[in-house]
Design a protein around this motif. Structure first.
Motif, PDB file in Angstrom:
ATOM      1  N   GLY A   1      -6.758   4.593 -74.476  1.00 31.58           N
ATOM      2  CA  GLY A   1      -6.468   3.625 -73.474  1.00 31.58           C
ATOM      3  C   GLY A   1      -6.227   4.279 -72.126  1.00 31.58           C
ATOM      4  N   ALA A   2      -6.250   5.489 -72.123  1.00 32.23           N
ATOM      5  CA  ALA A   2      -5.738   6.366 -70.912  1.00 32.23           C
ATOM      6  C   ALA A   2      -6.799   6.344 -69.808  1.00 32.23           C
ATOM      7  CB  ALA A   2      -5.309   7.684 -71.382  1.00 32.23           C
ATOM      8  N   GLN A   3      -8.162   6.048 -70.500  1.00 31.04           N
ATOM      9  CA  GLN A   3      -8.951   6.222 -69.300  1.00 31.04           C
ATOM     10  C   GLN A   3      -9.978   4.735 -69.251  1.00 31.04           C
ATOM     11  OE1 GLN A   3     -10.912  10.251 -70.773  1.00 31.04           O
ATOM     12  NE2 GLN A   3     -11.398   9.999 -68.402  1.00 31.04           N
ATOM     13  N   ASP A   4     -10.267   4.381 -68.205  1.00 32.57           N
ATOM     14  CA  ASP A   4     -10.807   3.007 -67.906  1.00 32.57           C
ATOM     15  C   ASP A   4     -12.451   3.197 -68.355  1.00 32.57           C
ATOM     16  OD1 ASP A   4     -11.683   0.542 -66.523  1.00 32.57           O
ATOM     17  OD2 ASP A   4     -12.873   1.728 -65.528  1.00 32.57           O
ATOM     18  N   GLY A   5     -12.643   2.220 -69.089  1.00 33.65           N
ATOM     19  CA  GLY A   5     -14.013   2.257 -70.003  1.00 33.65           C
ATOM     20  C   GLY A   5     -15.174   1.946 -68.993  1.00 33.65           C
ATOM     21  N   ALA A   6     -15.139   1.532 -67.921  1.00 30.22           N
ATOM     22  CA  ALA A   6     -15.968   1.464 -66.778  1.00 30.22           C
ATOM     23  C   ALA A   6     -16.214   2.850 -66.112  1.00 30.22           C
ATOM     24  CB  ALA A   6     -15.703   0.355 -65.744  1.00 30.22           C
ATOM     25  N   GLY A   7     -15.434   3.216 -65.775  1.00 27.91           N
ATOM     26  CA  GLY A   7     -15.318   4.533 -65.330  1.00 27.91           C
ATOM     27  C   GLY A   7     -15.886   5.698 -66.179  1.00 27.91           C
ATOM     28  N   VAL A   8     -15.574   5.609 -67.430  1.00 29.46           N
ATOM     29  CA  VAL A   8     -16.343   6.677 -68.397  1.00 29.46           C
ATOM     30  C   VAL A   8     -17.593   6.392 -68.467  1.00 29.46           C
ATOM     31  CG1 VAL A   8     -16.233   7.258 -70.990  1.00 29.46           C
ATOM     32  CG2 VAL A   8     -14.064   7.113 -69.624  1.00 29.46           C
ATOM     33  N   ARG A   9     -18.032   4.996 -68.583  1.00 29.26           N
ATOM     34  CA  ARG A   9     -19.313   4.651 -68.890  1.00 29.26           C
ATOM     35  C   ARG A   9     -20.103   5.435 -67.746  1.00 29.26           C
ATOM     36  NH1 ARG A   9     -23.542   3.946 -69.540  1.00 29.26           N
ATOM     37  NH2 ARG A   9     -25.097   2.457 -70.484  1.00 29.26           N
ATOM     38  N   GLU A  10     -19.623   5.071 -66.346  1.00 28.29           N
ATOM     39  CA  GLU A  10     -20.353   5.784 -65.224  1.00 28.29           C
ATOM     40  C   GLU A  10     -20.696   7.586 -65.566  1.00 28.29           C
ATOM     41  OE1 GLU A  10     -22.876   6.213 -62.188  1.00 28.29           O
ATOM     42  OE2 GLU A  10     -22.314   4.325 -63.035  1.00 28.29           O
ATOM     43  N   GLU A  11     -19.312   8.247 -65.912  1.00 25.16           N
ATOM     44  CA  GLU A  11     -19.775   9.385 -66.288  1.00 25.16           C
ATOM     45  C   GLU A  11     -20.552   9.802 -67.444  1.00 25.16           C
ATOM     46  OE1 GLU A  11     -16.788  13.415 -67.113  1.00 25.16           O
ATOM     47  OE2 GLU A  11     -15.836  11.642 -66.521  1.00 25.16           O
ATOM     48  N   VAL A  12     -20.687   8.966 -68.412  1.00 31.69           N
ATOM     49  CA  VAL A  12     -21.720   8.994 -69.396  1.00 31.69           C
ATOM     50  C   VAL A  12     -23.080   9.031 -68.873  1.00 31.69           C
ATOM     51  CG1 VAL A  12     -22.726   7.993 -71.333  1.00 31.69           C
ATOM     52  CG2 VAL A  12     -20.292   8.257 -71.258  1.00 31.69           C
ATOM     53  N   ARG A  13     -23.259   8.009 -68.003  1.00 36.08           N
ATOM     54  CA  ARG A  13     -24.631   7.959 -67.233  1.00 36.08           C
ATOM     55  C   ARG A  13     -24.997   9.049 -66.504  1.00 36.08           C
ATOM     56  NH1 ARG A  13     -27.017   2.637 -66.756  1.00 36.08           N
ATOM     57  NH2 ARG A  13     -25.647   0.999 -67.155  1.00 36.08           N
ATOM     58  N   GLU A  14     -23.977   9.795 -66.020  1.00 37.57           N
ATOM     59  CA  GLU A  14     -24.367  11.052 -65.178  1.00 37.57           C
ATOM     60  C   GLU A  14     -24.640  12.204 -66.100  1.00 37.57           C
ATOM     61  OE1 GLU A  14     -21.104  11.775 -62.724  1.00 37.57           O
ATOM     62  OE2 GLU A  14     -21.171   9.964 -61.590  1.00 37.57           O
ATOM     63  N   LEU A  15     -23.928  12.119 -67.284  1.00 38.01           N
ATOM     64  CA  LEU A  15     -23.915  13.146 -68.160  1.00 38.01           C
ATOM     65  C   LEU A  15     -25.464  13.226 -69.068  1.00 38.01           C
ATOM     66  CD1 LEU A  15     -23.039  15.717 -70.091  1.00 38.01           C
ATOM     67  CD2 LEU A  15     -22.088  13.788 -71.518  1.00 38.01           C
ATOM     68  N   THR A  16     -25.852  11.953 -69.384  1.00 40.07           N
ATOM     69  CA  THR A  16     -27.062  11.802 -70.119  1.00 40.07           C
ATOM     70  C   THR A  16     -28.057  11.877 -69.036  1.00 40.07           C
ATOM     71  OG1 THR A  16     -26.925   9.388 -69.604  1.00 40.07           O
ATOM     72  CG2 THR A  16     -26.001  10.148 -71.869  1.00 40.07           C
ATOM     73  N   ALA A  17     -28.074  11.656 -67.863  1.00 42.74           N
ATOM     74  CA  ALA A  17     -29.203  11.799 -66.903  1.00 42.74           C
ATOM     75  C   ALA A  17     -29.688  13.215 -66.889  1.00 42.74           C
ATOM     76  CB  ALA A  17     -28.631  11.404 -65.540  1.00 42.74           C
ATOM     77  N   GLY A  18     -28.675  14.191 -67.155  1.00 43.25           N
ATOM     78  CA  GLY A  18     -29.122  15.647 -67.234  1.00 43.25           C
ATOM     79  C   GLY A  18     -29.624  16.170 -68.341  1.00 43.25           C
ATOM     80  N   PHE A  19     -29.828  15.226 -69.350  1.00 42.52           N
ATOM     81  CA  PHE A  19     -30.227  15.606 -70.812  1.00 42.52           C
ATOM     82  C   PHE A  19     -31.145  14.285 -71.283  1.00 42.52           C
ATOM     83  CE2 PHE A  19     -26.517  17.885 -70.295  1.00 42.52           C
ATOM     84  CZ  PHE A  19     -26.767  19.036 -70.638  1.00 42.52           C
ATOM     85  N   PRO A  20     -32.167  13.863 -70.539  1.00 45.28           N
ATOM     86  CA  PRO A  20     -33.087  12.865 -71.082  1.00 45.28           C
ATOM     87  C   PRO A  20     -33.762  13.215 -72.043  1.00 45.28           C
ATOM     88  CG  PRO A  20     -34.254  14.190 -69.392  1.00 45.28           C
ATOM     89  CD  PRO A  20     -32.797  14.856 -69.476  1.00 45.28           C
ATOM     90  N   PRO A  21     -33.836  12.129 -73.462  1.00 45.62           N
ATOM     91  CA  PRO A  21     -34.352  12.547 -74.586  1.00 45.62           C
ATOM     92  C   PRO A  21     -35.917  12.751 -74.625  1.00 45.62           C
ATOM     93  CG  PRO A  21     -33.882  10.243 -74.384  1.00 45.62           C
ATOM     94  CD  PRO A  21     -33.139  11.158 -73.254  1.00 45.62           C
ATOM     95  N   TYR A  22     -36.670  12.141 -73.629  1.00 45.03           N
ATOM     96  CA  TYR A  22     -38.087  12.494 -73.317  1.00 45.03           C
ATOM     97  C   TYR A  22     -38.410  12.700 -71.868  1.00 45.03           C
ATOM     98  CZ  TYR A  22     -38.357  10.318 -78.032  1.00 45.03           C
ATOM     99  OH  TYR A  22     -38.123  10.122 -79.389  1.00 45.03           O
ATOM    100  N   PRO A  23     -38.144  14.056 -71.490  1.00 42.80           N
ATOM    101  CA  PRO A  23     -38.230  14.266 -70.028  1.00 42.80           C
ATOM    102  C   PRO A  23     -39.775  13.878 -69.598  1.00 42.80           C
ATOM    103  CG  PRO A  23     -37.159  16.033 -71.470  1.00 42.80           C
ATOM    104  CD  PRO A  23     -37.739  15.127 -72.365  1.00 42.80           C
ATOM    105  N   ALA A  24     -39.916  13.643 -68.409  1.00 40.29           N
ATOM    106  CA  ALA A  24     -41.168  13.152 -67.838  1.00 40.29           C
ATOM    107  C   ALA A  24     -42.157  14.303 -67.689  1.00 40.29           C
ATOM    108  CB  ALA A  24     -40.887  12.572 -66.571  1.00 40.29           C
TER     109      ALA A  24
END
Length: 412
Positions: A389-412
């Protein structure tokens, strides 16, 4: 009209935009959240192509050369390729690749070796046993007399002396070794010895580790078990489905138990996709992948332990990590909900004491995306912060988006 290619996704967009929107939405969900479910992975584009191929149109009850339908010349070849690749990959005398799921593979194994009322010894459900290992809501618990063994409450490890004592007391017709949440390698030789002493068949339910076996990152149960049941997804990275491996002496019984006893027509598009996956798993690249899956899981486990979670067995040998969030003031279900809101998708599982629920994580999918130790350490930090509960879920959600953006499962 001459057809030279399969219909594309554009057809679905034009014909059924409602379903197309659901499929595209699911792709977006998978691509923008962390897939830490130990039972999931991303198949290759080649596997997806086989699943969406014209082989989906073919009815093919029976086996190659002995079908109940005409026009099976080419699907016979596809199934033979899948069987040959599975046999070579795992060193098995015989492979049946028709099972629609891991559960149907286990059902067929029981049908081949057991009769209703027979006693079976398996890991108890409160300790990580699968539904097919004796759940009263499942066919296994209704048709057979299951005796459950557990794991040591402190170490989380299988107590083989206890398994042996139960086998001597109950004289089971079969012993099942396998779990949905056991993070360590199973000692198949020890189970083989116990089964021989009891005069029992040994069935290895290797749904979770079979992909690591294919990549040389886990022990192979084939030399020890009478029958090995497995899924073709998870770490193996194939289509959702099952398979059965066995020796030549049980081949006929296994095949008859799959068809016609427990299933009808084979799903030929899925069998072709299994063949593709087996071929991919035989490459050096897959071996590198399997070892990276384990390396990633160990870093993830270490990070969770450093953050205060109680990691089952103190670590992992596999793709799977089991951890208790109780030291951080919450339980598995509540923690899972918090993490889902933060874009981290995982499961709950039984903990060694058999009374509580913990978190079950896996590294197969994120490793397929190309993530390595550095990303695993960061994921562990994010996960611990959300559970605390030390980190805001919405903030982590945005960081997860940034992380996954660099590792697309099916690159174009």
């Amino acid at each position: 009209m001459t057809v030279t290619h399969a219909p594309s996704a554009d057809v679905l967009r034009r014909q059924d935009p409602e379903l197309a929107e659901i499929l595209l939405g699911e792709l977006a969900r998978q691509s923008t959240t962390l897939q830490l479910n130990a039972a999931e992975n991303f198949t290759s584009p080649a596997v997806l192509a086989a699943l969406g191929s014209p082989l989906a149109n073919k009815y093919a009850e029976g086996y190659p050369g002995a079908r109940h339908h005409g026009g099976c010349e080419l699907v016979d070849v596809a199934e033979r390729v899948a069987v040959d690749r599975a046999r070579a990959l795992f060193g098995a005398d015989h492979a049946n690749v028709q099972s629609h799921s891991g559960s149907s593979a286990v059902l067929a194994a029981y049908a081949a070796l057991l009769r209703p009322g027979d006693t079976v010894l398996a890991l108890g459900l409160p300790y990580g046993g699968h539904l097919t290992h004796g759940s009263p809501a499942n066919f296994s618990g209704r048709w057979f007399d299951f005796v459950g063994y557990g794991v040591d409450a402190e170490s989380g490890l299988v107590d083989h002396d206890r398994v042996r004592a139960l086998a001597r007391a109950h004289r089971p017709k079969a012993i099942v070794c396998g779990s949905i949440s056991y993070p360590r390698h199973l000692d198949y030789a020890a189970f083989r010895e116990i089964a021989d002493e009891a005069g029992a068949y040994l069935i290895a339910d290797a749904a979770h580790p079979i992909g690591l076996v294919a990549g040389g990152a886990a022990p192979n149960p084939v030399p020890y078990a009478d029958v090995v049941c497995a899924t073709t997804h998870k770490v193996l990275r194939g289509p959702r489905g099952g398979m059965i491996l066995c020796g030549a002496e049980l081949a006929g019984r296994i095949d008859r138990a799959v068809f016609p006893f427990t299933q009808g027509g084979a799903q030929m598009h899925t069998i072709a996709a299994k063949a593709v996956a087996f071929g991919e798993a035989a490459t050096p690249a897959f071996s590198t992948y399997a070892r990276q899956v384990v390396a990633n899981a160990r870093v993830l486990a270490a990070g969770l332990a450093a953050g205060g979670l109680a990691v089952t067995t103190g670590g992992t040998d596999t793709h799977l990590v089991s951890a208790d969030p109780a030291p951080l003031g919450t339980d598995g279900r509540e923690a899972r909900g918090r993490l889902a809101a933060a874009g981290m998708v995982l499961d709950c599982c039984a903990l060694p004491d058999g009374t509580a629920r913990g978190l079950r994580l896996g590294t197969a999918a994120v490793t397929t995306q190309g993530m390595r130790e550095e990303e695993m350490a960061r994921i562990a930090e994010l996960l611990v912060g959300v559970v605390r509960g030390a980190q805001d879920g919405a903030g982590v959600r945005e960081e997860v988006r940034e992380l996954t953006a660099g590792f697309p499962p099916y690159p174009a």
